[in-house]
Design an enzyme around this catalytic site. Structure first.
Site, mmCIF file in Angstrom:
data_model
loop_
_atom_site.group_PDB
_atom_site.id
_atom_site.type_symbol
_atom_site.label_atom_id
_atom_site.label_comp_id
_atom_site.label_asym_id
_atom_site.label_seq_id
_atom_site.Cartn_x
_atom_site.Cartn_y
_atom_site.Cartn_z
ATOM 1 N N GLU A 41 44.878 56.703 24.262
ATOM 2 C CA GLU A 41 44.412 56.104 25.520
ATOM 3 C C GLU A 41 42.955 55.669 25.345
ATOM 4 O OE1 GLU A 41 45.287 55.266 28.801
ATOM 5 O OE2 GLU A 41 43.147 54.825 29.022
ATOM 6 N N ARG A 113 47.015 58.158 43.976
ATOM 7 C CA ARG A 113 47.358 57.890 42.571
ATOM 8 C C ARG A 113 46.581 58.789 41.618
ATOM 9 N NH1 ARG A 113 45.371 55.712 37.872
ATOM 10 N NH2 ARG A 113 46.904 54.638 36.595
ATOM 11 N N ARG A 191 41.570 47.810 49.289
ATOM 12 C CA ARG A 191 42.190 49.132 49.297
ATOM 13 C C ARG A 191 41.145 50.181 49.652
ATOM 14 N NH1 ARG A 191 46.940 48.705 45.580
ATOM 15 N NH2 ARG A 191 47.202 50.831 46.284
ATOM 16 N N ASP A 309 53.951 48.071 33.250
ATOM 17 C CA ASP A 309 53.285 46.818 33.634
ATOM 18 C C ASP A 309 53.058 45.887 32.451
ATOM 19 O OD1 ASP A 309 53.191 47.557 36.247
ATOM 20 O OD2 ASP A 309 51.009 47.748 36.382
#
Ligand SMILES: Cc1cc2nc3c(=O)[nH]c(=O)nc-3n(C[C@H](O)[C@H](O)[C@H](O)COP(=O)(O)OP(=O)(O)OC[C@H]3O[C@@H](n4cnc5c(N)ncnc54)[C@H](O)[C@@H]3O)c2cc1C
Length: 435
Positions: A41, A113, A191, A309
């Site tokens: 990552e 999230r 948001r 995605d």
């Protein structure tokens, strides 16, 4: 350490790029199916980024297959049971309940999230998955016999690479053989997620807290605004999808002043303006990146697959982006188990065939809902309020990705082999004669 049940070692080495919900699910599921897993990552540390996110019953069942996961999610998630839909003036259009219809499909999970992501990340570490942060993958490679990536100047070699590197994926370049730039969907989303404080005491806002955790949406010309009062009304969250021609190269965390949101909502229900007044300035302005559907999600030598995605970005109006990303991971892990180490290419081909049409169908629901909402004919809506319902389709939600892949693996392999044989048989005669 969590006692996590695994199948015997398959001998297959998998590298997963990215720890979003696609990457983490693929890693946990691959580990569960007995493959060895390394996750890379680019973020150097975990940050609890984002705000509200939803997982339908189709991905909820994936969480519940992992021992202890439901218990970990319980305090930070809630189930959504209904949505109140209004027009931009604040007039009620309809109350859509999905509790009765969807409950038999299984539990849905909604929450922050960042909190859900952190829980899943720690879970993956606790069951023993090797996750290396601060590893930005800069290249992918594959041969007939192996695949791999380059990160931090090091070559990592394996049998299969799963590129779960999000909407701005680099893995796409190797799959497509050329650079595929993301494009703007023409929309962005303001948001916000913040402590609700004493908002519930405001008589104009009190109705939003009466049944905590449920949703209220206002719909107007090319804009919609959705809010929720999660964590039993302690928190407040809203998202507002609006037209935008901004720069989509910007990251997830682009900010916009509240004055911009106010401008987009001029003349709308005063309740919305009260909500905006209570919101900390600025808000996130998330550019909605979109991609045309890819012709394929797997690389030329069939050892690298795009998932989540990276393969198929979703519009938020589908409420399925994270769920479909998770289904990808489950399907791939199972396909690899069925194919075995000597035939991982078969697994990747079959994964794509099992997933492609389902994902495309689910993606389309996001487009149709957005268009129905944003381009509504309000006279027609008056006669048929149900036309504004959110699509909650049984074929999407009442679905078990693992069971489906298990049942259909052999038949899909056979169908692909037949297709390939037909394709070879179709070669022009001149080619076969000269060969
Ligand atoms: C920071 C962030 C916040 C989000 N917040 C929300 C939200 O609040 N609500 C919502 O509905 N959706 C949100 N999303 C999107 C949502 O999580 C995804 O659309 C969906 O879950 C699919 O996830 P994914 O794993 O395919 O992609 P992503 O969640 O985008 O994950 C991709 C991962 O790959 C990593 N990565 C990218 N390039 C590389 C590289 N070269 N090398 C190594 N790693 C790489 C990224 O850092 C990221 O961790 C957010 C996404 C991100 C990245």
């Amino acid at each position: 350490m969590i006692d996590f049940p695994r199948l015997p070692d398959s001998g297959i080495k998998v590298i997963v790029v990215g720890i979003g919900f696609a990457g983490l699910t693929a890693a946990i599921e691959a580990y569960r199916k007995g493959h060895s897993v390394l996750v890379l990552e680019s973020f150097p540390t975990l940050k609890t980024l984002g705000d509200v996110i939803s997982f339908g019953p189709n991905s909820g069942r994936i969480f519940r297959r992992w021992p202890g996961m439901d218990e970990l999610l319980e305090p930070i998630c809630h189930e959504t049971n209904k949505i109140l839909i209004k027009n931009w003036k604040g007039e009620n259009i309809l109350r859509q309940s999905w509790a009765e219809k969807e409950r038999p499909y299984g539990k849905n999970y909604n929450g922050h999230r960042g909190a859900i992501h952190e829980t899943m990340y720690k879970y993956a570490l606790n069951i023993g998955i090797d996750i290396r942060l601060g590893h930005k993958v800069v290249d992918y490679f594959e041969t007939e016999t192996e695949a791999g990536v380059v990160a931090n100047g090091e070559r990592f070699v394996c049998d299969v690479v799963l590129a779960a590197d999000g909407v701005r994926s680099r893995g796409r370049t190797i799959v497509l053989g050329c650079e595929d730039k993301p494009k703007s969907s023409g929309y962005a989303v303001y948001r916000a997620w913040f402590p609700a404080g004493n908002m519930a005491q405001d008589p104009d806002l009190a109705f939003l807290f009466e049944e905590n955790d449920d949703l209220c949406t206002w719909i107007g010309p090319d804009v919609h605004f959705i809010c929720a009062t999660p964590i039993k009304g302690k928190e407040f969250s809203w998202v507002c999808t609006h037209k935008d021609d901004g720069d989509i190269e910007e990251s997830w965390q682009t900010h916009a002043p509240l004055s911009e949101a106010r401008k987009n909502l001029e003349g709308w229900d005063p309740v919305i303006h009260k909500i905006i007044d209570a919101t900390p300035d600025p808000v996130i302005d998330w550019k909605l990146v979109y991609r045309d559907p890819l012709p394929t999600w797997i690389s030329p030598k069939q050892r690298i697959a795009l998932i989540g995605d990276a393969a198929h970005p979703f519009l938020p109006t589908s409420i399925q982006g994270a769920s479909q990303a998770m289904e990808d991971g489950v399907t791939l892990a199972l396909c690899l188990r069925r194919s075995g180490k000597s035939n991982v290419q078969e697994a990747l081909r079959t994964f794509e065939a099992l997933r492609y049409d389902r994902v495309r169908g689910a993606q389309k629901t996001g487009e149709t809902t957005r268009d129905r909402w944003h381009k509504a004919d309000w006279d027609a809506v008056k006669k048929n309020p149900k036309s504004m319902e959110l699509q909650r389709e049984e074929w999407i939600l009442n679905f078990d990705a693992e069971e489906y892949a298990e049942k259909n693996y052999a038949a899909t392999v056979a169908a692909l082999e037949e297709k390939e044989a037909t394709r070879k048989g179709d070669l022009p005669k001149a080619v076969s004669i000269s060969a």
